[in-house]
Design an enzyme around this catalytic site. Structure first.
Site, mmCIF file in Angstrom:
data_model
loop_
_atom_site.group_PDB
_atom_site.id
_atom_site.type_symbol
_atom_site.label_atom_id
_atom_site.label_comp_id
_atom_site.label_asym_id
_atom_site.label_seq_id
_atom_site.Cartn_x
_atom_site.Cartn_y
_atom_site.Cartn_z
ATOM 1 N N ASP A 157 29.566 -15.065 35.213
ATOM 2 C CA ASP A 157 30.995 -15.362 35.078
ATOM 3 C C ASP A 157 31.645 -14.112 34.489
ATOM 4 O O ASP A 157 30.963 -13.228 33.971
ATOM 5 C CB ASP A 157 31.204 -16.576 34.154
ATOM 6 C CG ASP A 157 32.686 -16.896 33.931
ATOM 7 O OD1 ASP A 157 33.477 -16.758 34.876
ATOM 8 O OD2 ASP A 157 33.056 -17.267 32.801
ATOM 9 N N SER A 158 32.964 -14.098 34.540
ATOM 10 C CA SER A 158 33.686 -12.988 33.926
ATOM 11 C C SER A 158 33.492 -12.983 32.402
ATOM 12 O O SER A 158 33.631 -11.958 31.765
ATOM 13 C CB SER A 158 35.176 -13.137 34.223
ATOM 14 O OG SER A 158 35.616 -14.418 33.811
ATOM 15 N N TYR A 185 39.044 -11.792 34.720
ATOM 16 C CA TYR A 185 39.097 -11.315 36.101
ATOM 17 C C TYR A 185 40.354 -11.865 36.797
ATOM 18 O O TYR A 185 40.847 -11.294 37.758
ATOM 19 C CB TYR A 185 37.893 -11.833 36.904
ATOM 20 C CG TYR A 185 36.567 -11.143 36.687
ATOM 21 C CD1 TYR A 185 36.372 -10.210 35.669
ATOM 22 C CD2 TYR A 185 35.485 -11.439 37.516
ATOM 23 C CE1 TYR A 185 35.131 -9.613 35.476
ATOM 24 C CE2 TYR A 185 34.252 -10.830 37.340
ATOM 25 C CZ TYR A 185 34.078 -9.925 36.321
ATOM 26 O OH TYR A 185 32.858 -9.325 36.153
ATOM 27 N N GLY A 186 40.797 -13.017 36.328
ATOM 28 C CA GLY A 186 41.796 -13.802 37.056
ATOM 29 C C GLY A 186 43.154 -13.163 37.237
ATOM 30 O O GLY A 186 43.957 -13.615 38.050
ATOM 31 N N CYS A 218 32.321 -18.974 38.353
ATOM 32 C CA CYS A 218 33.647 -18.422 38.066
ATOM 33 C C CYS A 218 34.549 -18.764 39.247
ATOM 34 O O CYS A 218 34.258 -18.370 40.390
ATOM 35 C CB CYS A 218 33.519 -16.905 37.917
ATOM 36 S SG CYS A 218 35.088 -16.052 37.735
ATOM 37 N N THR A 230 37.409 -17.678 39.953
ATOM 38 C CA THR A 230 38.073 -16.486 40.484
ATOM 39 C C THR A 230 37.169 -15.750 41.470
ATOM 40 O O THR A 230 37.577 -15.449 42.597
ATOM 41 C CB THR A 230 38.469 -15.561 39.311
ATOM 42 O OG1 THR A 230 39.213 -16.318 38.372
ATOM 43 C CG2 THR A 230 39.255 -14.374 39.793
ATOM 44 N N GLU A 290 39.354 -18.485 24.998
ATOM 45 C CA GLU A 290 38.657 -17.283 24.499
ATOM 46 C C GLU A 290 38.992 -17.025 23.029
ATOM 47 O O GLU A 290 38.219 -16.432 22.303
ATOM 48 C CB GLU A 290 39.028 -16.050 25.337
ATOM 49 C CG GLU A 290 38.493 -16.068 26.760
ATOM 50 C CD GLU A 290 37.034 -15.606 26.885
ATOM 51 O OE1 GLU A 290 36.586 -14.801 26.061
ATOM 52 O OE2 GLU A 290 36.360 -16.087 27.818
ATOM 53 N N CYS A 333 38.716 -23.505 37.010
ATOM 54 C CA CYS A 333 38.243 -22.345 36.252
ATOM 55 C C CYS A 333 37.220 -22.870 35.256
ATOM 56 O O CYS A 333 37.439 -23.920 34.625
ATOM 57 C CB CYS A 333 39.429 -21.720 35.527
ATOM 58 S SG CYS A 333 38.953 -20.521 34.266
ATOM 59 N N THR A 334 36.111 -22.165 35.129
ATOM 60 C CA THR A 334 35.021 -22.683 34.296
ATOM 61 C C THR A 334 35.327 -22.640 32.794
ATOM 62 O O THR A 334 34.555 -23.160 31.996
ATOM 63 C CB THR A 334 33.703 -21.936 34.613
ATOM 64 O OG1 THR A 334 33.971 -20.532 34.664
ATOM 65 C CG2 THR A 334 33.140 -22.394 35.934
ATOM 66 N N HIS A 335 36.448 -22.031 32.436
ATOM 67 C CA HIS A 335 36.862 -22.089 31.018
ATOM 68 C C HIS A 335 37.525 -23.434 30.677
ATOM 69 O O HIS A 335 37.553 -23.839 29.518
ATOM 70 C CB HIS A 335 37.897 -21.004 30.721
ATOM 71 C CG HIS A 335 37.310 -19.653 30.456
ATOM 72 N ND1 HIS A 335 36.692 -18.913 31.410
ATOM 73 C CD2 HIS A 335 37.266 -18.913 29.315
ATOM 74 C CE1 HIS A 335 36.293 -17.760 30.886
ATOM 75 N NE2 HIS A 335 36.632 -17.744 29.614
HETATM 76 N N1 DGL Z 1 35.919 -18.293 34.197
HETATM 77 C C1 DGL Z 1 36.864 -17.646 35.060
HETATM 78 C C2 DGL Z 1 37.135 -18.524 36.280
HETATM 79 O O1 DGL Z 1 36.494 -19.526 36.475
HETATM 80 C C3 DGL Z 1 38.209 -17.427 34.415
HETATM 81 C C4 DGL Z 1 38.394 -16.335 33.466
HETATM 82 C C5 DGL Z 1 38.948 -15.080 34.068
HETATM 83 O O2 DGL Z 1 40.164 -14.992 34.358
HETATM 84 O O3 DGL Z 1 38.155 -14.178 34.186
HETATM 85 O O4 DGL Z 1 38.016 -18.239 37.051
#
Ligand code: DGL
Length: 272
Positions: free
Chosen positions: A10-11, A42-43, A73, A75, A151, A185-187
């Site tokens: 993941d990012s 990354y998004g 992820c 993204t 985060e 998004c996994t967050h």
């Molecule tokens: N975990 C990333 C996702 O699922 C999001 C965080 C990011 O923007 O890098 O998209």
């Protein structure tokens, strides 16, 4: 082959929500996790940059001899779609299994999708849902601030800032009467309680990490790659930024004590 690890990246640390489920459904599997914490998020980046990072992350996992790669992820799964055809091992992102679970869950045929800006711009979940059932009405909203909240530890459902941001992003969808929401998004599962409190208990939240872990188990099973050992598997964690603070955040994402430090991998190694 079967004792080789499953590679997950993941990012950042959001992908650990997929690892949490993998450990539940496949406790005997070894897992190598890479979180690109030096380059998160990354998004908000360009497609070209996301694709380059995704390839580097995958190459790092391949160097660890993994038998399957999971882009945990939203993204990467939405933008770096060439990974599906170009890796020498089976690969899955989060889009297909998550969309399938949402299509199965909806009763009124109205599904909401939330993700990063790059994910929503790509319309990846929307296209996949409509491919599976073109009668469904889809509503999308990018929620980049959710990643920053998580985060930075703003995760409590009672936190006024969290409540405010949730309301700002989800008001329109709530008014549309969705009954299913993809946490694309996994967050986002980390603030699922706040999202559910706002939308009400009748809206089903679909956790992309969880659905992808279940799907990965199917892939391994169908390819004869499951680890049939009777001992519990191990997890090894790598991050590209400092390892300081990893344990605390990882405990949160995994919902239990991670019990070990991550190893640092420099960006030079990734770029090699
Ligand atoms: N975990 C990333 C996702 O699922 C999001 C965080 C990011 O923007 O890098 O998209």
């Amino acid at each position: 082959m079967s004792e080789q690890a499953i590679g997950v990246f993941d990012s950042g640390l959001g992908g650990l929500t997929a690892v949490k489920e993998l450990i539940k459904v496949l406790p005997q599997e070894n897992i190598v996790y890479f979180g690109d914490t030096a380059r998160v998020p990354y998004g908000t980046r360009s497609d070209e940059t996301i694709k380059r990072y995704a390839r580097q992350d995958s190459d790092f996992l391949l160097s660890k001899g993994v038998k399957l790669i999971i882009a945990a992820c939203g993204t990467v799964s939405s933008v770096a779609t060439e990974l599906y055809d170009t890796l020498p091992v089976p690969f899955t992102g989060v889009v297909y299994p998550t969309a399938a679970a949402a299509v199965k869950a909806t009763r009124c045929g109205k599904i909401g999708i939330i993700g990063t800006s790059a994910t929503v711009k790509s319309c990846s979940y929307k296209k996949e849902i409509l491919r599976q059932d073109d009668r469904i009405k889809v509503f999308q909203q990018d929620c980049p601030l959710f990643v920053s909240l998580v985060e930075n530890g703003f995760i409590s459902a009672d936190d006024d800032i969290v409540k405010l941001v949730v309301e700002r992003y989800l008001k329109e969808m709530k008014n549309e009467g969705i009954d299913t929401l993809i946490l694309g998004c996994t967050h986002f599962p980390i603030i699922a309680q706040a999202i559910s409190d706002y939308l009400g208990g009748s809206v089903t939240l679909i956790d992309s990490g969880k659905e992808t872990a279940l799907y990965a188990a199917n892939i391994l099973g169908s390819k004869g790659l499951l680890n049939t050992s009777s001992t519990l598997g191990s997890c090894t964690y790598y991050v590209s930024d400092t390892v300081e603070g990893f344990r605390k955040t990882a405990d949160l994402f995994l919902g239990r004590s991670v019990g070990q430090e991550a190893e640092h991998i420099s960006l030079d190694v990734l770029r090699h």
